[in-house]
Design a protein around this motif. Sequence first.
Motif, mmCIF file in Angstrom:
data_model
loop_
_atom_site.group_PDB
_atom_site.id
_atom_site.type_symbol
_atom_site.label_atom_id
_atom_site.label_comp_id
_atom_site.label_asym_id
_atom_site.label_seq_id
_atom_site.Cartn_x
_atom_site.Cartn_y
_atom_site.Cartn_z
ATOM 1 N N PHE A 3 0.977 -1.249 0.116
ATOM 2 C CA PHE A 3 0.026 -0.032 0.087
ATOM 3 C C PHE A 3 0.806 1.185 0.067
ATOM 4 O O PHE A 3 1.863 1.263 0.551
ATOM 5 C CB PHE A 3 -0.972 0.087 1.214
ATOM 6 C CG PHE A 3 -1.686 -1.090 1.137
ATOM 7 C CD1 PHE A 3 -3.190 -0.967 0.550
ATOM 8 C CD2 PHE A 3 -1.771 -2.181 1.809
ATOM 9 C CE1 PHE A 3 -4.096 -1.924 0.706
ATOM 10 C CE2 PHE A 3 -2.484 -3.325 1.848
ATOM 11 C CZ PHE A 3 -3.927 -3.068 1.365
ATOM 12 N N SER A 82 -3.085 -7.144 4.965
ATOM 13 C CA SER A 82 -4.568 -6.874 4.699
ATOM 14 C C SER A 82 -4.595 -5.452 4.857
ATOM 15 O O SER A 82 -3.549 -4.669 5.283
ATOM 16 C CB SER A 82 -5.368 -7.333 5.908
ATOM 17 O OG SER A 82 -4.967 -6.998 7.004
ATOM 18 N N ARG A 83 -5.648 -4.971 4.218
ATOM 19 C CA ARG A 83 -5.761 -3.351 4.239
ATOM 20 C C ARG A 83 -6.138 -2.979 5.398
ATOM 21 O O ARG A 83 -5.543 -1.872 5.892
ATOM 22 C CB ARG A 83 -7.059 -2.982 3.187
ATOM 23 C CG ARG A 83 -7.475 -1.620 3.163
ATOM 24 C CD ARG A 83 -8.678 -1.224 2.486
ATOM 25 N NE ARG A 83 -8.388 -1.329 1.071
ATOM 26 C CZ ARG A 83 -7.822 -0.488 0.129
ATOM 27 N NH1 ARG A 83 -7.558 0.739 0.769
ATOM 28 N NH2 ARG A 83 -7.264 -0.748 -0.951
ATOM 29 N N GLU A 84 -6.893 -3.797 6.415
ATOM 30 C CA GLU A 84 -7.025 -3.344 7.918
ATOM 31 C C GLU A 84 -5.471 -3.019 8.654
ATOM 32 O O GLU A 84 -5.474 -2.214 9.387
ATOM 33 C CB GLU A 84 -7.755 -4.371 8.522
ATOM 34 C CG GLU A 84 -9.119 -4.635 8.206
ATOM 35 C CD GLU A 84 -9.301 -5.502 6.901
ATOM 36 O OE1 GLU A 84 -8.263 -5.825 6.304
ATOM 37 O OE2 GLU A 84 -10.631 -5.577 6.347
ATOM 38 N N ILE A 104 -4.854 5.745 1.492
ATOM 39 C CA ILE A 104 -4.284 4.773 1.217
ATOM 40 C C ILE A 104 -4.782 4.184 0.065
ATOM 41 O O ILE A 104 -5.732 3.906 -0.476
ATOM 42 C CB ILE A 104 -4.705 3.508 2.243
ATOM 43 C CG1 ILE A 104 -4.026 3.996 3.720
ATOM 44 C CG2 ILE A 104 -4.162 2.161 2.057
ATOM 45 C CD1 ILE A 104 -4.330 3.040 4.807
ATOM 46 N N GLN A 106 -3.980 0.671 -2.641
ATOM 47 C CA GLN A 106 -3.085 -0.527 -2.763
ATOM 48 C C GLN A 106 -2.500 -0.485 -4.303
ATOM 49 O O GLN A 106 -3.117 -0.030 -5.061
ATOM 50 C CB GLN A 106 -4.295 -1.840 -2.928
ATOM 51 C CG GLN A 106 -3.492 -2.835 -2.950
ATOM 52 C CD GLN A 106 -4.399 -4.261 -2.747
ATOM 53 O OE1 GLN A 106 -5.682 -3.825 -2.644
ATOM 54 N NE2 GLN A 106 -3.887 -5.138 -2.987
ATOM 55 N N PRO A 115 -6.489 -8.876 -3.160
ATOM 56 C CA PRO A 115 -7.324 -9.078 -1.712
ATOM 57 C C PRO A 115 -8.210 -10.118 -1.877
ATOM 58 O O PRO A 115 -8.609 -10.657 -2.818
ATOM 59 C CB PRO A 115 -7.999 -7.839 -1.487
ATOM 60 C CG PRO A 115 -8.084 -7.179 -3.050
ATOM 61 C CD PRO A 115 -6.812 -7.574 -3.842
#
Lengths: 116, 426
Positions: A3, A82-84, A104, A106, A115
Amino acid sequence: MKFLMTYVQSTKAPPTPERLAALGKFSQEMAASGVLLMTGGLQRPTKGTQLKLAGGKFTATDGPFAETKELIDGFALVQTKSREEAIELARRFMTVAGDGEGEILQVYEPGGGLPK
Amino acid sequence: MAPSDTHRAIHAIFRLDSARLIAGLTRIVRDVGIAEELAQDALVAALEQWPQSGVPDNPGAWLMACAKNRAINAWRRAKMLERKHGELAREADARADRAAVALEDAIDDDIGDDLLRLVFTACHPVLSTEARVALTLRLVAGLTTEEIARAFLVPEPTIAQRIVRAKRTLAEQKVPFEVPRGEELGQRLESVGSVIYLVFNEGYSATAGDDVMRPALCEDALRLGRILAGLVPREPEVHGLVALMELNASRSAARTTPSGDPVLLPDQNRGLWDWVQIERGLAALARAEALGSAGGPYFLQASIAACHARARAPGDTDWARIASLYGELAALTPSPVVELNRAVAVSMAEGPEAGLALIDGLKEEPLLKSYHLLPSARADLLARLGRMREASAEFERAASLARNVRQRERLLERAAACAEAARASR
Protein backbone atom coordinates in the motif's frame (compact mmCIF):
# COMPACT_ATOMS: atom_id res chain seq x y z
CA MET A 1 0.12 -6.79 -0.50
CA LYS A 2 1.57 -3.34 -0.76
CA PHE A 3 0.00 0.00 0.00
CA LEU A 4 1.08 3.54 -0.71
CA MET A 5 0.15 5.91 2.09
CA THR A 6 0.24 9.67 1.85
CA TYR A 7 -0.21 12.19 4.60
CA VAL A 8 -0.67 15.94 4.67
CA GLN A 9 -0.52 17.64 8.04
CA SER A 10 -3.16 20.25 8.74
CA THR A 11 -0.96 22.59 10.78
CA LYS A 12 0.82 25.45 9.07
CA ALA A 13 3.77 25.28 11.48
CA PRO A 14 6.82 23.12 10.85
CA PRO A 15 7.14 20.12 13.19
CA THR A 16 8.89 20.61 16.55
CA PRO A 17 12.19 18.80 17.22
CA GLU A 18 10.29 16.52 19.67
CA ARG A 19 7.81 15.53 17.03
CA LEU A 20 10.57 14.95 14.48
CA ALA A 21 12.36 12.71 17.01
CA ALA A 22 9.13 10.79 17.68
CA LEU A 23 8.59 10.37 13.94
CA GLY A 24 12.15 9.11 13.49
CA LYS A 25 11.64 6.54 16.26
CA PHE A 26 8.35 5.47 14.72
CA SER A 27 9.90 4.92 11.26
CA GLN A 28 12.67 2.89 12.84
CA GLU A 29 10.15 0.66 14.63
CA MET A 30 8.16 0.19 11.43
CA ALA A 31 11.31 -0.79 9.52
CA ALA A 32 12.29 -3.23 12.29
CA SER A 33 8.87 -4.87 12.16
CA GLY A 34 9.42 -5.59 8.47
CA VAL A 35 6.40 -3.69 7.12
CA LEU A 36 8.01 -0.48 5.88
CA LEU A 37 9.50 -0.70 2.38
CA MET A 38 10.16 2.94 1.69
CA THR A 39 9.32 6.28 3.20
CA GLY A 40 10.05 9.88 2.54
CA GLY A 41 8.99 13.46 3.01
CA LEU A 42 7.31 15.52 0.35
CA GLN A 43 7.32 19.22 -0.18
CA ARG A 44 3.82 20.56 0.23
CA PRO A 45 1.53 19.44 -2.60
CA THR A 46 0.66 23.12 -3.08
CA LYS A 47 4.28 23.49 -4.18
CA GLY A 48 3.99 20.63 -6.60
CA THR A 49 3.58 20.79 -10.32
CA GLN A 50 0.12 20.03 -11.63
CA LEU A 51 0.13 17.90 -14.78
CA LYS A 52 -2.60 17.49 -17.33
CA LEU A 53 -3.07 15.78 -20.64
CA ALA A 54 -6.32 16.74 -22.29
CA GLY A 55 -7.08 16.02 -25.90
CA GLY A 56 -3.42 15.23 -26.47
CA LYS A 57 -2.31 18.62 -25.10
CA PHE A 58 0.10 18.38 -22.15
CA THR A 59 0.39 21.18 -19.58
CA ALA A 60 2.53 21.49 -16.44
CA THR A 61 1.59 24.19 -13.95
CA ASP A 62 3.77 24.98 -10.94
CA GLY A 63 2.05 25.17 -7.57
CA PRO A 64 1.12 28.69 -6.58
CA PHE A 65 2.11 28.95 -2.90
CA ALA A 66 5.64 29.73 -1.81
CA GLU A 67 5.34 30.54 1.88
CA THR A 68 5.29 26.92 3.16
CA LYS A 69 8.85 26.05 2.26
CA GLU A 70 9.79 24.12 5.44
CA LEU A 71 6.62 22.11 5.60
CA ILE A 72 7.03 18.50 4.71
CA ASP A 73 4.31 15.97 4.12
CA GLY A 74 5.03 12.30 3.93
CA PHE A 75 4.52 9.10 2.05
CA ALA A 76 5.26 5.49 2.87
CA LEU A 77 5.22 2.24 0.95
CA VAL A 78 4.26 -0.63 3.25
CA GLN A 79 3.81 -4.38 2.85
CA THR A 80 1.07 -5.87 5.01
CA LYS A 81 -1.23 -8.85 5.02
CA SER A 82 -4.43 -6.84 4.76
CA ARG A 83 -5.84 -3.39 4.13
CA GLU A 84 -6.93 -3.30 7.79
CA GLU A 85 -3.32 -3.71 8.87
CA ALA A 86 -2.29 -0.82 6.60
CA ILE A 87 -5.05 1.33 8.09
CA GLU A 88 -3.82 0.55 11.61
CA LEU A 89 -0.26 1.49 10.63
CA ALA A 90 -1.55 4.76 9.21
CA ARG A 91 -3.52 5.42 12.41
CA ARG A 92 -0.38 4.86 14.50
CA PHE A 93 1.65 7.08 12.21
CA MET A 94 -0.89 9.90 12.32
CA THR A 95 -1.12 9.65 16.12
CA VAL A 96 2.60 10.46 16.16
CA ALA A 97 2.60 12.92 13.26
CA GLY A 98 -0.35 15.00 14.41
CA ASP A 99 -3.60 16.23 12.86
CA GLY A 100 -3.77 15.84 9.14
CA GLU A 101 -5.27 13.91 6.28
CA GLY A 102 -4.10 10.96 4.30
CA GLU A 103 -4.88 8.30 1.76
CA ILE A 104 -4.14 4.61 1.31
CA LEU A 105 -3.83 3.16 -2.19
CA GLN A 106 -3.18 -0.50 -2.91
CA VAL A 107 -0.31 -1.18 -5.30
CA TYR A 108 -1.44 -3.30 -8.22
CA GLU A 109 0.56 -6.50 -8.41
CA PRO A 110 -0.06 -8.77 -11.37
CA GLY A 111 -0.25 -12.44 -10.50
CA GLY A 112 -0.59 -12.09 -6.75
CA GLY A 113 -1.25 -9.98 -3.72
CA LEU A 114 -4.87 -9.45 -4.65
CA PRO A 115 -7.31 -8.98 -1.77
CA LYS A 116 -9.36 -11.95 -0.61
CA MET B 1 -18.41 -0.06 10.64
CA ALA B 2 -20.29 -3.33 10.53
CA PRO B 3 -19.34 -5.73 13.35
CA SER B 4 -17.45 -8.02 10.99
CA ASP B 5 -15.40 -5.05 9.70
CA THR B 6 -14.60 -4.03 13.27
CA HIS B 7 -13.55 -7.59 14.08
CA ARG B 8 -11.34 -7.74 10.99
CA ALA B 9 -9.73 -4.46 12.03
CA ILE B 10 -9.11 -5.80 15.56
CA HIS B 11 -7.59 -9.01 14.19
CA ALA B 12 -5.29 -6.89 11.99
CA ILE B 13 -4.20 -4.77 14.96
CA PHE B 14 -3.61 -7.92 16.99
CA ARG B 15 -1.47 -9.41 14.23
CA LEU B 16 0.82 -6.39 14.28
CA ASP B 17 1.46 -6.77 18.02
CA SER B 18 1.00 -10.47 18.67
CA ALA B 19 4.64 -11.58 18.24
CA ARG B 20 5.91 -9.00 20.71
CA LEU B 21 3.03 -9.77 23.04
CA ILE B 22 3.70 -13.51 23.01
CA ALA B 23 7.45 -12.91 23.33
CA GLY B 24 7.05 -10.63 26.35
CA LEU B 25 4.61 -13.04 27.98
CA THR B 26 6.82 -16.07 27.35
CA ARG B 27 9.66 -14.45 29.26
CA ILE B 28 7.36 -14.23 32.27
CA VAL B 29 5.51 -17.52 32.12
CA ARG B 30 8.39 -19.47 30.48
CA ASP B 31 6.04 -21.42 28.22
CA VAL B 32 5.11 -20.35 24.70
CA GLY B 33 1.88 -22.34 24.87
CA ILE B 34 0.64 -20.55 27.99
CA ALA B 35 1.88 -17.21 26.62
CA GLU B 36 -0.05 -17.72 23.41
CA GLU B 37 -3.21 -18.61 25.36
CA LEU B 38 -2.85 -15.43 27.41
CA ALA B 39 -2.40 -13.41 24.21
CA GLN B 40 -5.48 -15.05 22.72
CA ASP B 41 -7.44 -14.21 25.88
CA ALA B 42 -6.38 -10.60 25.44
CA LEU B 43 -7.58 -10.72 21.83
CA VAL B 44 -10.96 -12.05 22.97
CA ALA B 45 -11.19 -9.22 25.51
CA ALA B 46 -10.34 -6.68 22.77
CA LEU B 47 -13.01 -8.15 20.49
CA GLU B 48 -15.52 -7.74 23.33
CA GLN B 49 -14.52 -4.26 24.47
CA TRP B 50 -13.07 -2.29 21.56
CA PRO B 51 -16.23 -2.18 19.44
CA GLN B 52 -17.79 -0.14 22.31
CA SER B 53 -14.80 1.67 23.80
CA GLY B 54 -12.93 2.31 20.56
CA VAL B 55 -9.38 1.17 19.77
CA PRO B 56 -6.97 2.41 22.47
CA ASP B 57 -4.15 4.75 21.38
CA ASN B 58 -1.54 2.15 22.19
CA PRO B 59 -3.21 -1.19 21.46
CA GLY B 60 -0.02 -3.18 22.15
CA ALA B 61 0.21 -1.84 25.70
CA TRP B 62 -3.51 -2.45 26.24
CA LEU B 63 -3.22 -6.07 25.10
CA MET B 64 -0.12 -6.59 27.26
CA ALA B 65 -1.80 -5.14 30.36
CA CYS B 66 -4.86 -7.28 29.74
CA ALA B 67 -2.82 -10.49 29.33
CA LYS B 68 -0.80 -9.54 32.41
CA ASN B 69 -3.98 -9.25 34.49
CA ARG B 70 -5.13 -12.66 33.31
CA ALA B 71 -1.75 -14.13 34.25
CA ILE B 72 -1.83 -12.56 37.73
CA ASN B 73 -5.36 -13.78 38.29
CA ALA B 74 -4.35 -17.28 37.26
CA TRP B 75 -1.47 -17.13 39.74
CA ARG B 76 -3.76 -15.89 42.51
CA ARG B 77 -6.12 -18.77 41.90
CA ALA B 78 -3.22 -21.21 41.98
CA LYS B 79 -1.95 -19.60 45.18
CA MET B 80 -5.35 -19.88 46.84
CA LEU B 81 -5.55 -23.51 45.90
CA GLU B 82 -2.15 -24.09 47.44
CA ARG B 83 -3.24 -22.23 50.59
CA LYS B 84 -6.23 -24.50 50.87
CA HIS B 85 -3.86 -27.41 50.87
CA GLY B 86 -2.05 -25.63 53.69
CA GLU B 87 1.32 -26.36 52.17
CA LEU B 88 3.94 -24.28 50.47
CA ALA B 89 1.86 -21.20 51.09
CA ARG B 90 4.80 -18.91 51.77
CA GLU B 91 6.74 -20.19 48.78
CA ALA B 92 3.72 -19.65 46.57
CA ASP B 93 3.30 -16.12 47.94
CA ALA B 94 6.88 -15.28 47.13
CA ARG B 95 6.55 -16.78 43.69
CA ALA B 96 3.41 -14.81 42.96
CA ASP B 97 5.13 -11.61 44.09
CA ARG B 98 8.13 -12.30 41.91
CA ALA B 99 5.84 -13.03 39.01
CA ALA B 100 3.95 -9.79 39.54
CA VAL B 101 7.22 -7.84 39.54
CA ALA B 102 8.37 -9.62 36.42
CA LEU B 103 5.06 -8.78 34.77
CA GLU B 104 5.45 -5.09 35.60
CA ASP B 105 9.00 -5.09 34.22
CA ALA B 106 7.96 -6.82 31.05
CA ILE B 107 5.77 -3.91 30.02
CA ASP B 108 8.54 -1.32 30.21
CA ASP B 109 11.41 -3.43 28.95
CA ASP B 110 12.71 -3.23 25.46
CA ILE B 111 11.25 -6.45 24.19
CA GLY B 112 13.47 -6.80 21.14
CA ASP B 113 15.46 -9.46 22.96
CA ASP B 114 12.29 -11.33 23.84
CA LEU B 115 11.27 -11.38 20.20
CA LEU B 116 14.66 -12.82 19.27
CA ARG B 117 14.29 -15.46 22.00
CA LEU B 118 10.88 -16.32 20.58
CA VAL B 119 12.33 -16.72 17.07
CA PHE B 120 15.04 -19.06 18.35
CA THR B 121 12.52 -21.04 20.40
CA ALA B 122 10.14 -21.50 17.47
CA CYS B 123 13.05 -22.70 15.28
CA HIS B 124 14.60 -24.91 17.98
CA PRO B 125 16.36 -28.07 16.73
CA VAL B 126 14.30 -30.33 19.05
CA LEU B 127 11.42 -29.65 16.64
CA SER B 128 10.98 -31.15 13.19
CA THR B 129 11.38 -28.77 10.26
CA GLU B 130 7.63 -28.87 9.61
CA ALA B 131 6.94 -27.97 13.24
CA ARG B 132 9.46 -25.11 13.16
CA VAL B 133 7.80 -23.68 10.06
CA ALA B 134 4.28 -23.91 11.50
CA LEU B 135 5.28 -22.52 14.89
CA THR B 136 7.27 -19.62 13.41
CA LEU B 137 4.42 -18.63 11.11
CA ARG B 138 1.96 -18.91 13.98
CA LEU B 139 3.90 -17.19 16.77
CA VAL B 140 6.23 -14.78 14.95
CA ALA B 141 4.42 -13.97 11.71
CA GLY B 142 1.01 -14.05 13.43
CA LEU B 143 -0.72 -16.28 10.87
CA THR B 144 -3.79 -18.25 11.90
CA THR B 145 -3.71 -22.05 11.67
CA GLU B 146 -6.26 -21.75 8.87
CA GLU B 147 -3.98 -19.46 6.87
CA ILE B 148 -0.98 -21.75 7.39
CA ALA B 149 -3.02 -24.78 6.33
CA ARG B 150 -4.26 -23.05 3.16
CA ALA B 151 -0.77 -21.87 2.29
CA PHE B 152 0.76 -25.34 2.64
CA LEU B 153 -2.20 -27.19 1.09
CA VAL B 154 -2.64 -29.24 4.27
CA PRO B 155 -5.87 -29.80 6.26
CA GLU B 156 -6.29 -27.30 9.11
CA PRO B 157 -6.44 -29.94 11.90
CA THR B 158 -3.04 -31.23 10.75
CA ILE B 159 -1.47 -27.81 11.27
CA ALA B 160 -3.31 -27.28 14.55
CA GLN B 161 -2.04 -30.63 15.83
CA ARG B 162 1.49 -29.89 14.60
CA ILE B 163 1.52 -26.64 16.58
CA VAL B 164 0.09 -28.25 19.73
CA ARG B 165 2.70 -31.03 19.57
CA ALA B 166 5.50 -28.53 18.97
CA LYS B 167 4.53 -26.51 22.04
CA ARG B 168 4.31 -29.70 24.09
CA THR B 169 7.76 -30.80 22.90
CA LEU B 170 9.26 -27.42 23.86
CA ALA B 171 7.73 -27.72 27.34
CA GLU B 172 8.69 -31.38 27.84
CA GLN B 173 12.26 -30.84 26.66
CA LYS B 174 12.45 -27.77 28.92
CA VAL B 175 13.82 -25.68 26.05
CA PRO B 176 15.09 -22.48 27.67
CA PHE B 177 13.70 -19.17 26.42
CA GLU B 178 17.02 -17.63 25.48
CA VAL B 179 19.31 -16.37 22.76
CA PRO B 180 22.08 -18.94 22.21
CA ARG B 181 25.65 -17.77 22.65
CA GLY B 182 29.05 -18.46 21.16
CA GLU B 183 29.38 -21.25 18.65
CA GLU B 184 25.81 -22.37 19.15
CA LEU B 185 24.53 -19.00 17.92
CA GLY B 186 25.80 -19.60 14.39
CA GLN B 187 24.19 -23.04 14.12
CA ARG B 188 20.92 -21.85 15.56
CA LEU B 189 20.83 -18.85 13.22
CA GLU B 190 21.25 -21.30 10.36
CA SER B 191 18.19 -23.14 11.57
CA VAL B 192 16.18 -19.88 11.71
CA GLY B 193 17.43 -18.85 8.27
CA SER B 194 16.52 -22.17 6.70
CA VAL B 195 12.99 -22.01 8.13
CA ILE B 196 12.51 -18.52 6.68
CA TYR B 197 13.97 -19.52 3.31
CA LEU B 198 11.80 -22.62 3.18
CA VAL B 199 8.70 -20.47 3.74
CA PHE B 200 9.87 -18.11 1.00
CA ASN B 201 10.45 -20.89 -1.53
CA GLU B 202 7.11 -22.47 -0.75
CA GLY B 203 5.51 -19.15 -1.73
CA TYR B 204 7.84 -18.66 -4.69
CA SER B 205 6.91 -22.04 -6.16
CA ALA B 206 3.20 -21.23 -6.05
CA THR B 207 1.55 -21.30 -9.46
CA ALA B 208 -1.39 -19.54 -11.05
CA GLY B 209 -4.67 -20.82 -9.64
CA ASP B 210 -3.15 -21.61 -6.25
CA ASP B 211 -4.76 -20.16 -3.16
CA VAL B 212 -3.64 -16.53 -2.65
CA MET B 213 -2.22 -17.60 0.71
CA ARG B 214 0.58 -19.44 -1.08
CA PRO B 215 2.30 -16.57 -2.91
CA ALA B 216 1.69 -14.49 0.23
CA LEU B 217 4.21 -16.78 1.98
CA CYS B 218 6.94 -14.87 0.13
CA GLU B 219 5.82 -11.69 1.87
CA ASP B 220 5.59 -13.48 5.22
CA ALA B 221 9.13 -14.78 4.80
CA LEU B 222 10.40 -11.35 3.79
CA ARG B 223 8.77 -9.81 6.83
CA LEU B 224 10.35 -12.47 9.06
CA GLY B 225 13.73 -11.94 7.40
CA ARG B 226 13.58 -8.18 7.86
CA ILE B 227 12.59 -8.62 11.51
CA LEU B 228 15.49 -11.03 12.04
CA ALA B 229 17.93 -8.63 10.34
CA GLY B 230 16.73 -5.90 12.71
CA LEU B 231 17.26 -8.17 15.72
CA VAL B 232 20.74 -9.41 14.76
CA PRO B 233 22.01 -6.53 12.61
CA ARG B 234 25.65 -7.67 12.78
CA GLU B 235 25.12 -11.07 11.12
CA PRO B 236 26.13 -10.87 7.44
CA GLU B 237 24.41 -14.12 6.41
CA VAL B 238 21.05 -12.81 7.68
CA HIS B 239 21.41 -9.75 5.46
CA GLY B 240 22.48 -12.11 2.67
CA LEU B 241 19.26 -14.08 3.15
CA VAL B 242 17.15 -10.90 3.10
CA ALA B 243 18.99 -9.75 -0.04
CA LEU B 244 18.36 -13.09 -1.74
CA MET B 245 14.65 -13.00 -0.96
CA GLU B 246 14.20 -9.33 -1.93
CA LEU B 247 16.02 -9.85 -5.24
CA ASN B 248 14.12 -13.01 -6.14
CA ALA B 249 10.78 -11.52 -5.10
CA SER B 250 11.49 -8.40 -7.20
CA ARG B 251 10.96 -10.51 -10.33
CA SER B 252 7.55 -11.94 -9.29
CA ALA B 253 5.49 -9.87 -11.72
CA ALA B 254 7.69 -10.81 -14.68
CA ARG B 255 7.98 -14.55 -13.94
CA THR B 256 4.70 -15.60 -15.52
CA THR B 257 2.51 -14.50 -18.39
CA PRO B 258 -1.04 -13.35 -17.57
CA SER B 259 -2.20 -16.89 -18.45
CA GLY B 260 0.25 -18.39 -15.98
CA ASP B 261 3.01 -19.64 -18.30
CA PRO B 262 6.49 -19.38 -16.81
CA VAL B 263 8.80 -16.76 -18.37
CA LEU B 264 12.53 -17.53 -18.18
CA LEU B 265 14.94 -14.90 -16.90
CA PRO B 266 16.39 -13.81 -20.29
CA ASP B 267 12.86 -13.41 -21.72
CA GLN B 268 11.43 -11.42 -18.80
CA ASN B 269 10.23 -7.86 -19.25
CA ARG B 270 12.65 -6.09 -16.91
CA GLY B 271 10.32 -3.11 -16.74
CA LEU B 272 8.04 -5.34 -14.65
CA TRP B 273 10.75 -5.97 -12.08
CA ASP B 274 10.15 -4.17 -8.80
CA TRP B 275 13.00 -1.68 -8.71
CA VAL B 276 12.24 -0.51 -5.16
CA GLN B 277 12.65 -4.10 -4.03
CA ILE B 278 15.83 -4.50 -6.08
CA GLU B 279 17.26 -1.43 -4.35
CA ARG B 280 16.35 -2.98 -0.98
CA GLY B 281 18.01 -6.23 -2.00
CA LEU B 282 21.18 -4.55 -3.19
CA ALA B 283 21.28 -2.47 0.01
CA ALA B 284 20.97 -5.64 2.15
CA LEU B 285 23.74 -7.25 0.11
CA ALA B 286 25.95 -4.20 0.62
CA ARG B 287 25.31 -4.44 4.39
CA ALA B 288 26.35 -8.09 4.36
CA GLU B 289 29.50 -7.15 2.47
CA ALA B 290 30.29 -4.23 4.80
CA LEU B 291 30.01 -6.63 7.77
CA GLY B 292 32.72 -8.74 6.17
CA SER B 293 30.55 -11.53 4.84
CA ALA B 294 32.51 -14.77 4.91
CA GLY B 295 30.78 -15.72 1.66
CA GLY B 296 27.97 -17.87 3.08
CA PRO B 297 25.51 -19.68 0.82
CA TYR B 298 22.78 -17.01 1.04
CA PHE B 299 25.30 -14.25 0.39
CA LEU B 300 26.64 -16.06 -2.69
CA GLN B 301 23.19 -16.80 -4.09
CA ALA B 302 22.16 -13.19 -3.45
CA SER B 303 25.31 -12.01 -5.22
CA ILE B 304 24.32 -14.11 -8.24
CA ALA B 305 20.78 -12.70 -8.15
CA ALA B 306 22.32 -9.21 -7.90
CA CYS B 307 24.29 -9.77 -11.13
CA HIS B 308 20.98 -10.37 -12.90
CA ALA B 309 19.26 -7.48 -11.12
CA ARG B 310 22.00 -5.01 -12.06
CA ALA B 311 21.70 -5.89 -15.76
CA ARG B 312 19.17 -3.55 -17.36
CA ALA B 313 19.17 -5.82 -20.42
CA PRO B 314 20.05 -9.56 -20.65
CA GLY B 315 23.12 -8.69 -22.74
CA ASP B 316 24.54 -6.59 -19.87
CA THR B 317 24.73 -9.61 -17.53
CA ASP B 318 28.15 -10.19 -15.98
CA TRP B 319 28.28 -13.93 -16.72
CA ALA B 320 31.95 -14.30 -15.83
CA ARG B 321 31.20 -13.09 -12.29
CA ILE B 322 28.16 -15.37 -12.08
CA ALA B 323 30.27 -18.34 -13.18
CA SER B 324 32.88 -17.57 -10.53
CA LEU B 325 30.20 -17.13 -7.82
CA TYR B 326 28.70 -20.51 -8.77
CA GLY B 327 32.21 -21.91 -8.44
CA GLU B 328 32.43 -20.55 -4.87
CA LEU B 329 28.96 -21.87 -4.11
CA ALA B 330 29.85 -25.32 -5.46
CA ALA B 331 32.94 -25.40 -3.26
CA LEU B 332 30.86 -24.43 -0.20
CA THR B 333 27.79 -26.60 -0.81
CA PRO B 334 28.69 -29.18 -3.48
CA SER B 335 25.65 -30.03 -5.57
CA PRO B 336 25.20 -31.18 -9.17
CA VAL B 337 22.44 -28.59 -9.63
CA VAL B 338 24.88 -25.82 -8.72
CA GLU B 339 27.42 -27.37 -11.13
CA LEU B 340 24.81 -27.34 -13.88
CA ASN B 341 24.10 -23.67 -13.23
CA ARG B 342 27.83 -22.97 -13.28
CA ALA B 343 28.10 -24.75 -16.64
CA VAL B 344 25.35 -22.56 -18.09
CA ALA B 345 27.04 -19.42 -16.75
CA VAL B 346 30.39 -20.54 -18.20
CA SER B 347 28.73 -21.15 -21.57
CA MET B 348 27.43 -17.57 -21.49
CA ALA B 349 30.80 -16.14 -20.44
CA GLU B 350 33.17 -18.25 -22.53
CA GLY B 351 31.02 -19.81 -25.21
CA PRO B 352 28.95 -22.98 -25.70
CA GLU B 353 31.94 -25.39 -26.08
CA ALA B 354 33.23 -24.58 -22.58
CA GLY B 355 29.76 -25.03 -21.11
CA LEU B 356 29.15 -28.26 -22.98
CA ALA B 357 32.39 -29.76 -21.66
CA LEU B 358 31.24 -29.07 -18.08
CA ILE B 359 27.73 -30.39 -18.70
CA ASP B 360 29.03 -33.58 -20.27
CA GLY B 361 30.93 -34.17 -17.03
CA LEU B 362 27.56 -34.25 -15.22
CA LYS B 363 25.85 -36.81 -17.48
CA GLU B 364 26.51 -39.72 -15.12
CA GLU B 365 25.43 -37.77 -12.02
CA PRO B 366 22.71 -39.96 -10.42
CA LEU B 367 20.92 -36.95 -8.85
CA LEU B 368 20.43 -35.42 -12.31
CA LYS B 369 19.26 -38.62 -14.04
CA SER B 370 15.64 -37.53 -14.12
CA TYR B 371 16.25 -33.77 -14.01
CA HIS B 372 14.86 -32.26 -17.23
CA LEU B 373 17.02 -29.15 -16.97
CA LEU B 374 20.20 -31.15 -17.69
CA PRO B 375 19.18 -32.33 -21.19
CA SER B 376 17.42 -29.02 -21.88
CA ALA B 377 20.56 -27.01 -21.00
CA ARG B 378 22.64 -29.41 -23.10
CA ALA B 379 20.18 -29.09 -25.98
CA ASP B 380 20.43 -25.32 -25.76
CA LEU B 381 24.21 -25.42 -26.13
CA LEU B 382 24.08 -27.95 -28.97
CA ALA B 383 21.66 -25.67 -30.80
CA ARG B 384 23.97 -22.70 -30.27
CA LEU B 385 26.78 -24.80 -31.79
CA GLY B 386 24.55 -25.58 -34.79
CA ARG B 387 24.38 -29.31 -33.91
CA MET B 388 20.63 -29.29 -34.54
CA ARG B 389 19.94 -33.02 -34.81
CA GLU B 390 21.57 -33.74 -31.46
CA ALA B 391 19.84 -30.68 -29.98
CA SER B 392 16.44 -31.94 -31.13
CA ALA B 393 17.02 -35.35 -29.54
CA GLU B 394 18.10 -33.72 -26.26
CA PHE B 395 15.04 -31.43 -26.19
CA GLU B 396 12.86 -34.50 -26.69
CA ARG B 397 14.60 -36.26 -23.84
CA ALA B 398 14.09 -33.17 -21.67
CA ALA B 399 10.40 -33.11 -22.61
CA SER B 400 10.01 -36.74 -21.54
CA LEU B 401 11.40 -35.83 -18.10
CA ALA B 402 9.45 -32.59 -17.57
CA ARG B 403 6.68 -32.89 -14.98
CA ASN B 404 4.81 -29.76 -15.97
CA VAL B 405 2.56 -29.98 -19.05
CA ARG B 406 3.38 -26.45 -20.22
CA GLN B 407 7.11 -27.07 -19.87
CA ARG B 408 6.78 -30.30 -21.85
CA GLU B 409 4.94 -28.53 -24.66
CA ARG B 410 7.60 -25.82 -24.85
CA LEU B 411 10.42 -28.36 -24.98
CA LEU B 412 8.67 -30.36 -27.72
CA GLU B 413 8.22 -27.16 -29.74
CA ARG B 414 11.93 -26.48 -29.47
CA ALA B 415 12.72 -30.09 -30.42
CA ALA B 416 10.57 -29.72 -33.52
CA ALA B 417 12.18 -26.39 -34.43
CA CYS B 418 15.67 -27.91 -34.13
CA ALA B 419 14.65 -30.93 -36.24
CA GLU B 420 13.28 -28.56 -38.86
CA ALA B 421 16.53 -26.56 -38.86
CA ALA B 422 18.52 -29.82 -39.22
CA ARG B 423 16.44 -30.84 -42.26
CA ALA B 424 16.77 -27.38 -43.82
CA SER B 425 20.57 -27.39 -43.52
CA ARG B 426 20.97 -30.82 -45.08
